[in-house]
Design an enzyme around this catalytic site. Structure first.
Site, mmCIF file in Angstrom:
data_model
loop_
_atom_site.group_PDB
_atom_site.id
_atom_site.type_symbol
_atom_site.label_atom_id
_atom_site.label_comp_id
_atom_site.label_asym_id
_atom_site.label_seq_id
_atom_site.Cartn_x
_atom_site.Cartn_y
_atom_site.Cartn_z
ATOM 1 N N ARG A 147 33.340 31.614 45.346
ATOM 2 C CA ARG A 147 34.066 31.709 46.754
ATOM 3 C C ARG A 147 33.375 33.181 47.275
ATOM 4 O O ARG A 147 33.358 34.146 46.632
ATOM 5 C CB ARG A 147 35.615 32.071 46.362
ATOM 6 C CG ARG A 147 36.043 32.978 45.391
ATOM 7 C CD ARG A 147 37.552 33.230 45.488
ATOM 8 N NE ARG A 147 38.000 34.154 44.353
ATOM 9 C CZ ARG A 147 37.801 35.488 44.424
ATOM 10 N NH1 ARG A 147 37.263 35.974 45.350
ATOM 11 N NH2 ARG A 147 38.274 36.030 43.253
ATOM 12 N N HIS B 204 40.036 36.208 46.984
ATOM 13 C CA HIS B 204 40.990 35.125 46.274
ATOM 14 C C HIS B 204 41.868 34.410 47.522
ATOM 15 O O HIS B 204 42.085 33.268 47.296
ATOM 16 C CB HIS B 204 41.860 35.797 45.098
ATOM 17 C CG HIS B 204 42.505 34.906 44.300
ATOM 18 N ND1 HIS B 204 42.388 33.821 43.720
ATOM 19 C CD2 HIS B 204 43.914 34.730 44.479
ATOM 20 C CE1 HIS B 204 43.491 33.251 43.361
ATOM 21 N NE2 HIS B 204 44.460 33.830 43.952
ATOM 22 N N TYR C 279 35.809 44.328 42.780
ATOM 23 C CA TYR C 279 35.364 43.937 41.454
ATOM 24 C C TYR C 279 34.111 43.183 41.572
ATOM 25 O O TYR C 279 33.673 42.541 40.467
ATOM 26 C CB TYR C 279 36.789 43.131 40.777
ATOM 27 C CG TYR C 279 37.246 41.979 41.842
ATOM 28 C CD1 TYR C 279 36.725 40.746 41.765
ATOM 29 C CD2 TYR C 279 38.245 42.276 42.577
ATOM 30 C CE1 TYR C 279 37.080 39.916 42.715
ATOM 31 C CE2 TYR C 279 38.576 41.166 43.494
ATOM 32 C CZ TYR C 279 38.028 39.919 43.456
ATOM 33 O OH TYR C 279 38.565 39.007 44.207
#
Length: 361
Positions: free
Chosen positions: A260, A264, A274
């Site tokens: 992606r 999220h 991250y």
């Protein structure tokens, strides 16, 4: 690895790939049988989905949508898998899988209403075989086995397909569903979109297993590990899994390696905390739209004019559908209580009366 000869496992190490990043065919024997018009339609849907995703993010930022989980980067897994199904097959999606729902027949304005928590977002037209997006992680896996069991008991040539991320494979529902599907030889496809992260948790911290596809072995079901940025590999794997299911061959676990590009969800996630820029850049070079576009251009099946036409079509359709969602009467709390049970229990009758009194003031 020793497995039953009745069970097929594709690409447990190197994922199945048909198109290289430059759009050239590197695995012609695995090429799915698709007409030129079908190839063009797959591209149209992927471009449309990318534009829709961009517009949905803008609408969420404007406060016109509620929950939005971006899908850019995962168009191949979503569009390709749904395209390989029959409209008679049943889709059990997660909260990111709105594209499959729309391409399977759910009006877009209803997924917008679902994003807002409106009850009309779950009242789909008769004959559209889709359940509402599942928020509970992996719950759709066990539900899909129930749908598939229904197909088997009725002798219907259909499959149930459920979608989930890599994080869902840490849930008990995932293992229980595969075990049940294996025991009863059910026509179900477990479609894992492994985008490398369960929100911010990287795959390496999710499991010690070599990959997700191998988890099918203990359940005694077939599996395929595929390049999820290659839409033709997605179509092929889903076609094979569907044929297996409707012809009595049982369940299949598909692990599609994808990515992606965005967060999220639009609910506060910051992927830069991250994920590295180098990782993002590496995956962007594998963009499923770019790869498939190059393939079609070499065959003379796609042009810049074709793409621009789809972009304008998508923008117009999203605008029309959000307008339709805006025109839908807003829900009242009392109406929400009404749809919870066919016959309301006494305590909810009391609550409804309280809300009706407040709403009348």
């Amino acid at each position: 690895m020793t497995v039953s000869t009745a069970v097929e496992h594709i690409g447990h190490n190197e994922p199945l790939q048909i198109l290289a990043q430059d759009g050239t065919v590197i695995n012609p024997e695995m090429m799915p049988k698709l007409s030129d018009e079908e190839l063009r339609e797959i591209m149209r849907r992927m471009v449309f989905t990318r534009v829709w995703d961009q517009r949905a993010i803008s609408l969420q930022r404007q406060g016109r949508l509620g929950f939005v989980a971006p899908v850019s980067g995962q168009e191949a897994t979503m569009v390709g898998s749904e395209f390989a199904l029959s409209k008679e097959d049943f889709i059990l999606p997660s909260y990111r899988d709105l594209p499959q729902m729309v391409w399977h027949g759910v009006p877009m304005y209803q997924v917008f209403l679902w994003s807002r928590g409106h009850v009309e977002g779950g009242r789909y037209p008769e004959g559209v075989n889709v359940l509402m997006p599942q928020i509970i992680i992996a719950a759709q896996c066990t539900q899909a086995t129930g749908v598939a069991m229904g197909f088997k008991l009725r002798g219907e040539k259909k499959v149930a397909i459920n979608y989930f991320g890599d994080g869902a494979t840490s849930q008990g529902d995932f293992y229980e569903a595969m075990n049940y599907a294996g025991v009863y030889n059910l026509p179900v496809i477990f479609f894992n979109q492994n985008n490398g992260y369960a929100i911010s948790l990287p795959f390496a911290k999710q499991t010690k297993s070599e990959n997700i596809a191998v988890k099918s072995v203990a359940a005694g079901i077939s599996s395929a590990r595929i390049d999820g940025m290659d839409v033709l590999a997605v179509v092929k794997a889903t076609q094979v899994a569907r044929e297996r299911g409707i012809n009595g061959g049982g369940a299949t676990l598909i692990e599609a390696l994808t990515y992606r590009f965005g967060p999220h969800s639009m609910s506060g996630d910051d992927p830069t905390r991250y994920r590295t820029g180098e990782e993002q850049s590496e995956w962007e070079q594998k963009d499923p739209l770019i790869r498939f576009r190059k393939f079609l251009e070499t065959k003379g099946l796609w042009s810049e004019q074709d793409e621009e036409a789809v972009i304008e079509e998508a923008k117009a359709h999203v605008a029309e559908q959000i307008k339709k969602a805006d025109e839908t009467a807003k829900m009242k709390v009392s109406e929400l209580i009404d749809v919870m049970f066919e016959t309301l229990p006494p305590h909810l009758e009391e609550q409804k009366a309280e809300y009706l009194a407040k709403e009348s003031k």
